[in-house]
Design a protein around this motif. Sequence first.
Motif, PDB file in Angstrom:
ATOM      1  N   PRO A 301     -37.514  -4.118  29.361  1.00 18.76           N
ATOM      2  CA  PRO A 301     -36.913  -3.423  30.394  1.00 18.76           C
ATOM      3  C   PRO A 301     -37.682  -2.053  30.488  1.00 18.76           C
ATOM      4  O   PRO A 301     -37.677  -1.374  31.701  1.00 18.76           O
ATOM      5  CB  PRO A 301     -35.496  -3.345  29.831  1.00 18.76           C
ATOM      6  N   ASP A 302     -37.825  -1.036  29.355  1.00 20.74           N
ATOM      7  CA  ASP A 302     -38.493   0.119  29.490  1.00 20.74           C
ATOM      8  C   ASP A 302     -39.768   0.312  30.238  1.00 20.74           C
ATOM      9  O   ASP A 302     -40.087   1.197  31.160  1.00 20.74           O
ATOM     10  CB  ASP A 302     -38.428   0.776  28.193  1.00 20.74           C
ATOM     11  N   GLU A 305     -39.176  -0.497  34.148  1.00 22.54           N
ATOM     12  CA  GLU A 305     -38.980   0.624  34.765  1.00 22.54           C
ATOM     13  C   GLU A 305     -39.912   1.730  34.918  1.00 22.54           C
ATOM     14  O   GLU A 305     -39.996   2.191  35.939  1.00 22.54           O
ATOM     15  CB  GLU A 305     -37.596   1.080  33.849  1.00 22.54           C
ATOM     16  N   THR A 306     -40.762   1.766  33.779  1.00 26.83           N
ATOM     17  CA  THR A 306     -41.821   2.776  33.827  1.00 26.83           C
ATOM     18  C   THR A 306     -42.684   2.436  35.026  1.00 26.83           C
ATOM     19  O   THR A 306     -43.264   3.152  35.937  1.00 26.83           O
ATOM     20  CB  THR A 306     -42.621   2.777  32.720  1.00 26.83           C
ATOM     21  N   LYS A 308     -42.391   0.578  37.600  1.00 21.78           N
ATOM     22  CA  LYS A 308     -41.685   0.671  38.925  1.00 21.78           C
ATOM     23  C   LYS A 308     -41.711   2.106  39.527  1.00 21.78           C
ATOM     24  O   LYS A 308     -41.353   2.349  40.491  1.00 21.78           O
ATOM     25  CB  LYS A 308     -40.255   0.458  38.769  1.00 21.78           C
ATOM     26  N   THR A 309     -41.977   3.023  38.593  1.00 20.39           N
ATOM     27  CA  THR A 309     -41.941   4.326  39.112  1.00 20.39           C
ATOM     28  C   THR A 309     -43.343   4.699  39.857  1.00 20.39           C
ATOM     29  O   THR A 309     -43.668   5.844  40.286  1.00 20.39           O
ATOM     30  CB  THR A 309     -41.910   5.635  37.811  1.00 20.39           C
TER      31      THR A 309
END
Length: 591
Positions: A301-302, A305-306, A308-309
């Motif tokens: 997940p981390d 999310e990274t 996706k930025t």
Amino acid sequence: MSTPEALQRAASSLQHTTRQSVAELFSKDEPITVGDYLLTRLSQLGVKSMFGLPGDFNLGFLDLVEDHESIEWVGNCNELNAAYAADGYARVHQNSIGVITTTFGVGELSAINGIAGAFSEHIPILHIVGVPSTVQQKNRPVLHHTLGDGRFDAYTKAAEQFTVAQTNLMNLENAASEIDRVLTQCITAARPVYLTLPTDIAKAKISSDGLKTPLVRHTPPNDPGAESFVLDEIVKLVELAEGKVVVLVDACTIRHDVKDEVHDLLAKTHYPVFSAPMGKTAVNESYERYGGIFCGALSRPDILETVKTAKLILYIGAIKSDFNTGNWSYTIPDSAVTSVELHSDHTQVQFARFPSIGMKHLLPRLTERLKPFKPTGKITVPRTVEQAPPDPSTTITHDFLWPTVGGFFGKKDIIVAETGTSSFGILDVPFPDDSIFVSQILWGSIGWTVGDTLGAALAAKQLGLGRTILFVGDGSLQLTVQEISVMIRSGLTPIIFVLNNKGYTIERYLHGKTRKYNDISNWKWTTILSTLGGVEGQTCQSYTVGTKQELTTLLNNATFAKADKIQLVEILMEWDDAPRALKRQAQLSAV
């Protein structure tokens, strides 16, 4: 890292020295047999081992191989395993190629699955086939190993589907140039090629003059105008991204020899970098801006999310297969995210494709253009260390196994993971610097790793690398286990971890979890090494571990870790346990 100009000067100097030494060797233009011409070319490419089996149509050529001063003949148990071994050799000996020799028809067709896998995964292999004489090929008698209908070209037509170049050496006038042509295709395209050697051609004499000129290892430079335009377009996207750029490296970063260029790009731009599963070890995983494995929806997940930025994703050498992308879930659900893909033979900027603009020549120039956009601090890279979760049970689970063995790996180790639980479980384990990850995530032929480990271990020994460590399931190992006998005969000392989970666990999760067709016979694994030629306690050692403490104790044993003899470790696991990523992938692709 040296400057591009310094590298170019060094390369030019090396090329001059190589040309000079080769020219001196063949300055008298002495005649040479066709077989020896081929072997000399292979030696120039760094080949030191040739895999395969003897057959009546290749025996004359094998005389030349056995008598060669620097190329070792490695006889395999069957042609399929030989093709796997050539694949493993090429993956580890990354500036060379794998070579397999088989006989006409029955031998070459047995190898074709291994050759197809190499084609799929961009592995350079030369497949040499000993074939009937030129007279027999022209007269087409009903000959053994044929189909009995006169179609002597049937097997060549099959090979055309899985190789980028083929040649049948039917005359002496062009034998040298044809050998050079297919080998050049092999090393520049990083894919298999096919060469047939008739019995009356192998020992016939030709000029050695061609050997004075080294083969070209890389594709020609990009068209300057087109390349300049592509660079301008990429820079525009980088400017719009305002420093929020993520690099994703994949298998072709390794296969097409751009690891150094990527390292230079990362060092000068400081972009965060992630790896696709097939690209693991394309960059050292201790690098401060390396964030781990990105596999779409299967990512931690981390990591997801990274990524996706980012406003721009720079894909380098991507192979967007299902298991390599989390069932094609790479696409970031945000229209503001742009992408650039660099490949060996083309570049794609958003939806525009630019043929013949290859990354080998493009990357150094792109790096120079992007230095002013260094994005320090724009994207924070996750640095989660994989650890086993708390669990009072003594049973060895996948959650426990992979973080635990991760601490056992050392620098320059070759880590081979079989298709299934092993290749999925090991992905998030951080690897030491300069280690090599060997897997077959796209082709996925179970049992492939055993032959591959043979080739990988030979290459590692020749290159002075670390240990060769194989993780393979009990089902997969039963397909190709006999190749362990060749490892023992060759004096190789891999560590083989056998995950005994009583069947085909990856298939159970895809379909038929309790069906009998996913069951296998339970072999006596700790007797395998001695059965195949080892002497237990002397040239080999076998273990069974059934608890977490037993596994940990073994991994901490200095004698075991030394790996001075071939070792097999049977790991007892539950039949229905699997890594997190495999469970998620099975949900996405279940049938």
